[in-house]
Design an enzyme around this catalytic site. Sequence first.
Site, PDB file in Angstrom:
ATOM      1  N   LEU A  10       3.649  28.477 -47.983  1.00 39.94           N
ATOM      2  CA  LEU A  10       3.722  28.192 -46.550  1.00 39.94           C
ATOM      3  C   LEU A  10       2.894  26.951 -46.248  1.00 39.94           C
ATOM      4  O   LEU A  10       1.858  26.707 -46.887  1.00 39.94           O
ATOM      5  CB  LEU A  10       3.162  29.370 -45.756  1.00 39.94           C
ATOM      6  CG  LEU A  10       3.784  30.733 -46.041  1.00 39.94           C
ATOM      7  CD1 LEU A  10       3.262  31.754 -45.044  1.00 39.94           C
ATOM      8  CD2 LEU A  10       5.303  30.653 -45.979  1.00 39.94           C
ATOM      9  N   GLY A  55       3.934  31.753 -50.725  1.00 40.10           N
ATOM     10  CA  GLY A  55       5.236  31.820 -50.050  1.00 40.10           C
ATOM     11  C   GLY A  55       6.377  31.355 -50.950  1.00 40.10           C
ATOM     12  O   GLY A  55       7.511  31.815 -50.814  1.00 40.10           O
ATOM     13  N   ASN A  78      -1.149  34.051 -54.647  1.00 39.89           N
ATOM     14  CA  ASN A  78      -2.562  33.697 -54.807  1.00 39.89           C
ATOM     15  C   ASN A  78      -3.354  33.821 -53.514  1.00 39.89           C
ATOM     16  O   ASN A  78      -4.437  33.256 -53.384  1.00 39.89           O
ATOM     17  CB  ASN A  78      -2.660  32.249 -55.341  1.00 39.89           C
ATOM     18  CG  ASN A  78      -2.012  31.240 -54.405  1.00 39.89           C
ATOM     19  OD1 ASN A  78      -1.060  31.554 -53.713  1.00 39.89           O
ATOM     20  ND2 ASN A  78      -2.533  30.034 -54.372  1.00 39.89           N
TER      21      ASN A  78
HETATM   22  C1  LIG Z   1      -2.057  37.026 -43.246  1.00 39.96           C
HETATM   23  C2  LIG Z   1      -1.859  35.672 -43.889  1.00 39.96           C
HETATM   24  C3  LIG Z   1      -0.714  35.684 -44.876  1.00 39.96           C
HETATM   25  C4  LIG Z   1      -0.263  34.300 -45.196  1.00 39.96           C
HETATM   26  C5  LIG Z   1       0.536  34.232 -46.443  1.00 39.96           C
HETATM   27  C6  LIG Z   1       0.436  32.871 -46.991  1.00 39.96           C
HETATM   28  C7  LIG Z   1       1.268  32.374 -47.849  1.00 39.96           C
HETATM   29  C8  LIG Z   1       1.176  30.977 -48.359  1.00 39.96           C
HETATM   30  O1  LIG Z   1       2.130  30.499 -48.900  1.00 39.96           O
HETATM   31  S1  LIG Z   1      -0.266  30.077 -48.129  1.00 39.96           S
HETATM   32  C9  LIG Z   1      -0.028  28.580 -49.065  1.00 39.96           C
HETATM   33  C10 LIG Z   1      -0.327  28.820 -50.499  1.00 39.96           C
HETATM   34  N1  LIG Z   1      -0.099  27.616 -51.253  1.00 39.96           N
HETATM   35  C11 LIG Z   1      -0.981  27.151 -52.111  1.00 39.96           C
HETATM   36  O2  LIG Z   1      -2.050  27.695 -52.326  1.00 39.96           O
HETATM   37  C12 LIG Z   1      -0.565  25.911 -52.827  1.00 39.96           C
HETATM   38  C13 LIG Z   1      -1.394  24.743 -52.436  1.00 39.96           C
HETATM   39  N2  LIG Z   1      -0.933  23.539 -53.082  1.00 39.96           N
HETATM   40  C14 LIG Z   1      -1.191  23.248 -54.366  1.00 39.96           C
HETATM   41  O3  LIG Z   1      -1.818  23.986 -55.110  1.00 39.96           O
HETATM   42  C15 LIG Z   1      -0.650  21.918 -54.878  1.00 39.96           C
HETATM   43  O4  LIG Z   1      -0.330  21.110 -53.780  1.00 39.96           O
HETATM   44  C16 LIG Z   1       0.595  22.076 -55.787  1.00 39.96           C
HETATM   45  C17 LIG Z   1       0.131  22.718 -57.111  1.00 39.96           C
HETATM   46  C18 LIG Z   1       1.686  22.900 -55.163  1.00 39.96           C
HETATM   47  C19 LIG Z   1       1.179  20.691 -56.090  1.00 39.96           C
HETATM   48  O5  LIG Z   1       0.188  19.850 -56.549  1.00 39.96           O
HETATM   49  P1  LIG Z   1       0.319  18.265 -56.369  1.00 39.96           P
HETATM   50  O6  LIG Z   1       1.605  17.746 -56.812  1.00 39.96           O
HETATM   51  O7  LIG Z   1      -0.885  17.668 -57.011  1.00 39.96           O
HETATM   52  O8  LIG Z   1       0.347  18.052 -54.781  1.00 39.96           O
HETATM   53  P2  LIG Z   1      -0.880  17.723 -53.861  1.00 39.96           P
HETATM   54  O9  LIG Z   1      -1.976  18.667 -54.159  1.00 39.96           O
HETATM   55  O10 LIG Z   1      -1.147  16.271 -54.022  1.00 39.96           O
HETATM   56  O11 LIG Z   1      -0.396  18.043 -52.396  1.00 39.96           O
HETATM   57  C20 LIG Z   1       0.222  17.057 -51.642  1.00 39.96           C
HETATM   58  C21 LIG Z   1      -0.172  17.173 -50.169  1.00 39.96           C
HETATM   59  O12 LIG Z   1       0.251  18.456 -49.686  1.00 39.96           O
HETATM   60  C22 LIG Z   1      -0.863  19.173 -49.158  1.00 39.96           C
HETATM   61  N3  LIG Z   1      -0.544  20.585 -49.395  1.00 39.96           N
HETATM   62  C23 LIG Z   1      -0.251  21.117 -50.593  1.00 39.96           C
HETATM   63  N4  LIG Z   1       0.096  22.405 -50.427  1.00 39.96           N
HETATM   64  C24 LIG Z   1       0.006  22.667 -49.083  1.00 39.96           C
HETATM   65  C25 LIG Z   1       0.267  23.818 -48.303  1.00 39.96           C
HETATM   66  N5  LIG Z   1       0.684  24.960 -48.827  1.00 39.96           N
HETATM   67  N6  LIG Z   1       0.088  23.718 -46.961  1.00 39.96           N
HETATM   68  C26 LIG Z   1      -0.309  22.572 -46.393  1.00 39.96           C
HETATM   69  N7  LIG Z   1      -0.579  21.430 -47.101  1.00 39.96           N
HETATM   70  C27 LIG Z   1      -0.411  21.494 -48.429  1.00 39.96           C
HETATM   71  C28 LIG Z   1      -2.027  18.604 -49.861  1.00 39.96           C
HETATM   72  O13 LIG Z   1      -3.197  18.808 -49.115  1.00 39.96           O
HETATM   73  C29 LIG Z   1      -1.637  17.114 -49.900  1.00 39.96           C
HETATM   74  O14 LIG Z   1      -1.777  16.576 -48.580  1.00 39.96           O
HETATM   75  P3  LIG Z   1      -2.051  15.023 -48.286  1.00 39.96           P
HETATM   76  O15 LIG Z   1      -3.333  14.665 -48.960  1.00 39.96           O
HETATM   77  O16 LIG Z   1      -2.132  14.900 -46.795  1.00 39.96           O
HETATM   78  O17 LIG Z   1      -0.887  14.273 -48.851  1.00 39.96           O
END
Ligand SMILES: CCCCC/C=C/C(=O)SCCNC(=O)CCNC(=O)[C@H](O)C(C)(C)COP(=O)(O)OP(=O)(O)OC[C@H]1O[C@@H](n2cnc3c(N)ncnc32)[C@H](O)[C@@H]1OP(=O)(O)O
Length: 203
Positions: A10, A55, A78
């Site tokens: 998400l 997600g 996670n």
């Molecule tokens: C009651 C509450 C329940 C809620 C249930 C929640 C479910 C979820 O899904 S929460 C989200 C969980 N996701 C993660 O933990 C993944 C986070 N992301 C990563 O680990 C990495 O981005 C990757 C392994 C998916 C890919 O790595 P990489 O290619 O190195 O990409 P970047 O790290 O450079 O990310 C680019 C850019 O995107 C931002 N970002 C990444 N994931 C998210 C996200 N899930 N939400 C918002 N933003 C995210 C990251 O900060 C980078 O941003 P900028 O620096 O602005 O480009």
Amino acid sequence: MVPNIFSAGLDITEFYQKKPEETDAFWRTLQDVFLRLYGSKLVTIAAISGHSPAGGCLLAMACDYRVMATGKYTIGLNETLLGIIAPFWFIETMKNTIGHRETEKSLQLGKLYSPEQAENIGLVDQICPPDDVLGCARKEMVKWLKIPDHARILTKQLMRNELINNLSSKRKEDIYNFTSFVQKDSIQRSLGLYLESLKKKKS
Ligand SMILES: CCCCC/C=C/C(=O)SCCNC(=O)CCNC(=O)[C@H](O)C(C)(C)COP(=O)(O)OP(=O)(O)OC[C@H]1O[C@@H](n2cnc3c(N)ncnc32)[C@H](O)[C@@H]1OP(=O)(O)O
């Protein structure tokens, strides 16, 4: 298909520093997507081209079959690592996929599995080289499409209706739980720190 990432889960910015009505609408949309995908009469095969946390893992588990690319990718729920809690329907979907005991360990540890580990526990059904993921998914689709539709669909409904009905009857309560949880100061702080750590990792 995006190489290296199937879904980053998400978009956390959708529930970080947002108004309650915005997080309500976001969660309602996620429920809609899940109910449509998990309940789809179509055959659904996830071609997991790369990372698939939280997600992303949920979306993959909502499909009928999962093919994942080999490589340094991970998949899993996670949420605990982010200081948040997977809601009951994420948990039930995982239990229906890998069983109760593995889900219990997986969720508490916020475990992210390599493709090989995911295949071992049945979180994905097959692993393939990255440039062949779509091909493997297509081959598998051919098998599924040979089954008489009415029999496959009714069987799928028998397997999935309990969870679909349960979530459908609790949607309002589930939205309320999500919004009141993510609006807490402590959770907002955790999410802010997590977003910062993602950006730091990048630089
Ligand atoms: C009651 C509450 C329940 C809620 C249930 C929640 C479910 C979820 O899904 S929460 C989200 C969980 N996701 C993660 O933990 C993944 C986070 N992301 C990563 O680990 C990495 O981005 C990757 C392994 C998916 C890919 O790595 P990489 O290619 O190195 O990409 P970047 O790290 O450079 O990310 C680019 C850019 O995107 C931002 N970002 C990444 N994931 C998210 C996200 N899930 N939400 C918002 N933003 C995210 C990251 O900060 C980078 O941003 P900028 O620096 O602005 O480009």
